[in-house]
Design a protein around this motif. Structure first.
Motif, PDB file in Angstrom:
ATOM      1  N   GLY A 126       1.111   2.920   5.154  1.00 26.70           N
ATOM      2  CA  GLY A 126       0.280   3.784   4.325  1.00 26.70           C
ATOM      3  C   GLY A 126       0.208   5.222   4.784  1.00 26.70           C
ATOM      4  O   GLY A 126      -0.652   5.987   4.326  1.00 26.70           O
ATOM      5  N   ALA A 127       1.112   5.633   5.662  1.00 26.32           N
ATOM      6  CA  ALA A 127       1.019   6.963   6.276  1.00 26.32           C
ATOM      7  C   ALA A 127       1.041   8.097   5.262  1.00 26.32           C
ATOM      8  O   ALA A 127       0.442   9.153   5.488  1.00 26.32           O
ATOM      9  N   GLU A 164      11.347   5.052   7.302  1.00 21.56           N
ATOM     10  CA  GLU A 164      10.606   5.571   6.162  1.00 21.56           C
ATOM     11  C   GLU A 164       9.168   5.921   6.525  1.00 21.56           C
ATOM     12  O   GLU A 164       8.633   6.952   6.086  1.00 21.56           O
ATOM     13  N   SER A 165       8.538   5.088   7.341  1.00 24.77           N
ATOM     14  CA  SER A 165       7.169   5.383   7.755  1.00 24.77           C
ATOM     15  C   SER A 165       7.127   6.546   8.740  1.00 24.77           C
ATOM     16  O   SER A 165       6.147   7.304   8.777  1.00 24.77           O
ATOM     17  N   ASP A 197      -4.990  10.925  13.144  1.00 24.64           N
ATOM     18  CA  ASP A 197      -5.245  10.681  14.568  1.00 24.64           C
ATOM     19  C   ASP A 197      -4.985   9.225  14.923  1.00 24.64           C
ATOM     20  O   ASP A 197      -4.361   8.915  15.951  1.00 24.64           O
ATOM     21  N   PHE A 198      -5.460   8.311  14.078  1.00 28.25           N
ATOM     22  CA  PHE A 198      -5.292   6.881  14.344  1.00 28.25           C
ATOM     23  C   PHE A 198      -3.814   6.505  14.421  1.00 28.25           C
ATOM     24  O   PHE A 198      -3.355   5.891  15.396  1.00 28.25           O
ATOM     25  N   TYR A 199      -3.036   6.878  13.402  1.00 26.60           N
ATOM     26  CA  TYR A 199      -1.626   6.500  13.379  1.00 26.60           C
ATOM     27  C   TYR A 199      -0.831   7.225  14.461  1.00 26.60           C
ATOM     28  O   TYR A 199       0.108   6.648  15.039  1.00 26.60           O
ATOM     29  N   ILE A 246       0.816  -1.215   0.000  1.00 27.52           N
ATOM     30  CA  ILE A 246       0.000   0.000   0.000  1.00 27.52           C
ATOM     31  C   ILE A 246       0.846   1.260   0.000  1.00 27.52           C
ATOM     32  O   ILE A 246       0.414   2.304  -0.507  1.00 27.52           O
ATOM     33  N   ARG A 247       2.047   1.183   0.502  1.00 29.73           N
ATOM     34  CA  ARG A 247       2.927   2.354   0.516  1.00 29.73           C
ATOM     35  C   ARG A 247       3.175   2.874  -0.900  1.00 29.73           C
ATOM     36  O   ARG A 247       3.333   4.087  -1.117  1.00 29.73           O
ATOM     37  N   LYS A 248       3.209   1.973  -1.897  1.00 36.26           N
ATOM     38  CA  LYS A 248       3.477   2.400  -3.266  1.00 36.26           C
ATOM     39  C   LYS A 248       2.389   3.349  -3.768  1.00 36.26           C
ATOM     40  O   LYS A 248       2.674   4.426  -4.303  1.00 36.26           O
TER      41      LYS A 248
END
Length: 601
Positions: free
Chosen positions: A373-374, A427-428, A401-403, A310-312
């Motif tokens: 996915g940030a 990276e995240s 907020d969640f992350y 998902i990061r892509k």
């Protein structure tokens, strides 16, 4: 926190206090070790342990042994895993054994959340050219002079035992090695990282590399991308394999369009055309295309077909809007971008997270526990700015907020790279920083600025603070590489690297402008100025670590800045012959940071 400092050696007299460890040899020997110990009165299971760029909450996750590249199996997707890296067990038992080279700064931090007390121990890197060692177990921190590990981590292969050597000393020879202890009341993990950020250069620091950003360097790098990185349809890595996001696909096209020549601009447009020609029905972008054939991100793991990192797509969504600021987007680009933004909204509404891996065809969540996915937060914030639909901003705020509460407040972000399972990574953390700054820019709400500062403090823990002393027979010693500002990747791939994967880090520059805190400017200058040292040029060629060294062609950068011996002691300060994502970070730094006068000096 109550603690006792002691010292021990079988080879002479050893003493330690709150500021130094002193050793006097009792005899001549070629294998001398001595150590200092910090023993705590009590150590609860909920203590938080930080070893910068090495251990976050002690890396207390379930471990599995995997060959590289590791991937989840179908029966494991409901839990968070790491490979067999130095880590405490999930219950806090076990031992972490590493060297100073495994950390961005040699330091161990402990937080007692119940009593709201924290402890930090900072040391030097080496003694007589050998790295110090760190052993952490429940209730005790041991610093060994030099490293004296029972087991040494080796990358995705059997670890080595008893591989460390002592130092040669003469009878009566004395060493005094400084260390620094910071013990203080600490409200929570956010406060711990704030204090670490302020103190990370308190004992081991040095001047950053000089600014080597020149017109000639840009021209060389642009020529290199047009000679090696263009497939005929798109800019990619030199393998010509298409990977959007992460390693530079549909990212390198941005600086090449902004500051490149007519050919580069044309090819940047072609790159986006290729991207939108390979968008799945789910709205996400196919992330891996080899020889014209679409593949998934599962590394061919049975039962994990159609996997998408998902990061892509998150990286792509964010950078598309940055492209649109400097070029006229084609109608089908706008349509495809909205489709991607809608897919992220649907994903979060259904699952309450963006996860780490999804099914590219259906958009269903497969692997959940990650911060991978940030960057979609920033992408959705910009989608609201571009399209004006409130659902994009609402989703961005809820996701942030969640992350923030799940990950940043607990002192760890995970899973940004696609080949580390659920391990902590830098990276995240930088993606969260970028997204928080973006949210602040589009809303002007101070809350996101406060979040951004906490993200910056966590991200900074991955950045090297001092010039590492490389072995005299290494390539980086020959080149005089100054490691200040290099960025560790993650706890599994234990190298530092030239730049942030895959950003310029201009969010730190903006954070300085918005807060007035000069430390953010100093940090991004450290990171930015490090990268050009690692470019192979005609005047300053770089050679690989092969038995018969290979010349890295002009403009090539290898991601390896090996301070750790994770790939073997012989490869500390060495590289293999490759070209990688670091070159995209260099291009982004040119266009997004070197336009500011404050960054040029």
């Amino acid at each position: 926190m109550n603690y006792e400092i002691t010292a021990f050696s079988s080879f002479g007299i050893c003493r330690a206090d709150s500021s130094k460890t002193t050793f006097t040899a009792a005899e001549d020997t070629n294998q001398c070790f001595f150590e200092m110990n910090v023993t705590f009165d009590h150590w609860e299971d909920e203590f938080y342990l930080l070893m910068p760029a090495c251990a976050y909450n002690g890396n207390r996750y379930e471990k599995v042994k995997r060959s590289y590249p590791p991937m989840y199996k179908p029966e494991e997707t409901d839990r968070q895993l790491i490979t067999d890296v130095p880590a405490l067990a999930p219950d806090g038992s076990g031992i972490i054994e590493v060297t100073a080279g495994d950390m961005s700064v040699p330091c161990v931090c402990v937080l007692n959340p119940k009593e709201k007390q924290a402890f930090m121990l900072f040391t030097k890197q080496e003694i007589k050219g050998e790295n110090l060692g760190f052993r952490v177990e429940k209730g005790r921190i041991t610093v060994s002079y030099p490293a004296n590990r029972t087991t040494a981590y080796r990358f995705c292969r059997e670890h080595e035992t008893n591989c460390d050597s002592g130092i040669a000393v003469k009878k009566g020879e004395t060493f005094t090695l400084e260390h620094k202890i910071v013990s203080f009341p600490c409200e929570n993990i956010i406060a711990l990282f704030t204090c670490f950020f302020k103190n990370r250069k308190c004992l081991l620091s040095g001047p950053r590399p000089e600014n080597l950003y020149t017109d000639a360097l840009w021209d060389m790098q642009e020529d290199k991308f047009n000679s090696y990185n263009y497939s005929g349809e798109y800019y990619a890595e030199i393998t010509k394999i298409w990977q959007c996001g992460w390693c530079g696909g549909a990212i390198s096209s941005l600086p090449l369009f902004m500051c490149g020549n007519a050919l580069s601009k044309e090819r940047a447009i072609n790159t986006l055309d290729y991207l939108f020609a390979h968008q799945a029905n789910s709205g996400f972008f196919y992330g891996y295309i080899k020889n014209g054939i679409t593949e998934d991100d599962s590394f061919h793991t049975p039962g994990m077909e159609h996997l998408h990192m998902i990061r892509k797509s998150a990286d792509v969504l964010y950078h598309l809007f940055r492209h649109f600021r400097v070029m006229n987007p084609k109608p089908h680009w706008i349509t495809g971008t909205k489709k991607c933004a809608d897919a992220f909204v649907t994903l979060f509404q259904q699952f309450g997270t963006f996860g780490q891996f999804i099914n590219i065809e259906t958009g269903e969540l497969v692997v959940k526990s990650s911060t991978a996915g940030a960057m979609a937060i920033g992408g959705l914030a910009l989608a609201w700015e571009f399209f004006g639909e409130p659902v994009y901003l609402e989703t961005a705020k809820r996701a942030c907020d969640f992350y923030y509460h799940r990950d940043i407040e607990n002192g760890v972000t995970t899973g940004g790279p696609g080949e580390i399972l659920g391990a902590p990574d830098s990276e995240s953390a930088f993606a969260m920083l970028e997204s928080c700054v973006t949210l602040f820019e589009v809303t002007k709400e101070e809350k996101w600025l406060r979040y951004a500062e906490s993200c910056a403090h966590l991200a900074a823990s991955w950045v090297v603070t001092y010039p590492y002393l490389f072995p005299k027979n290494s390539e980086f010693y020959r080149l005089g590489i100054n490691t200040v500002g290099s960025v560790f990747a993650n706890i599994q791939n234990k190298h530092s690297a030239p730049g942030i994967c895959t950003l310029s880090g201009d969010s730190l520059y903006k954070l300085w402008r918005y807060t007035g805190n000069h430390e953010y400017l100093e940090l991004i200058k450290d990171i930015a100025f490090f990268i050009p040292q690692c470019v192979s040029t005609k005047k300053r060629p770089i050679y690989s670590w092969d038995d018969t060294p290979k010349l890295l062609p002009e403009g090539f950068i290898c991601e390896r800045v090996n301070m750790s011996d994770w790939e073997g002691k012989q490869n500390i300060g060495g590289v293999f012959c490759c070209s990688c994502w670091c070159e995209t970070s260099l291009l982004l730094t040119f266009t997004e940071l070197m336009c500011y006068d404050e960054m040029k000096r």
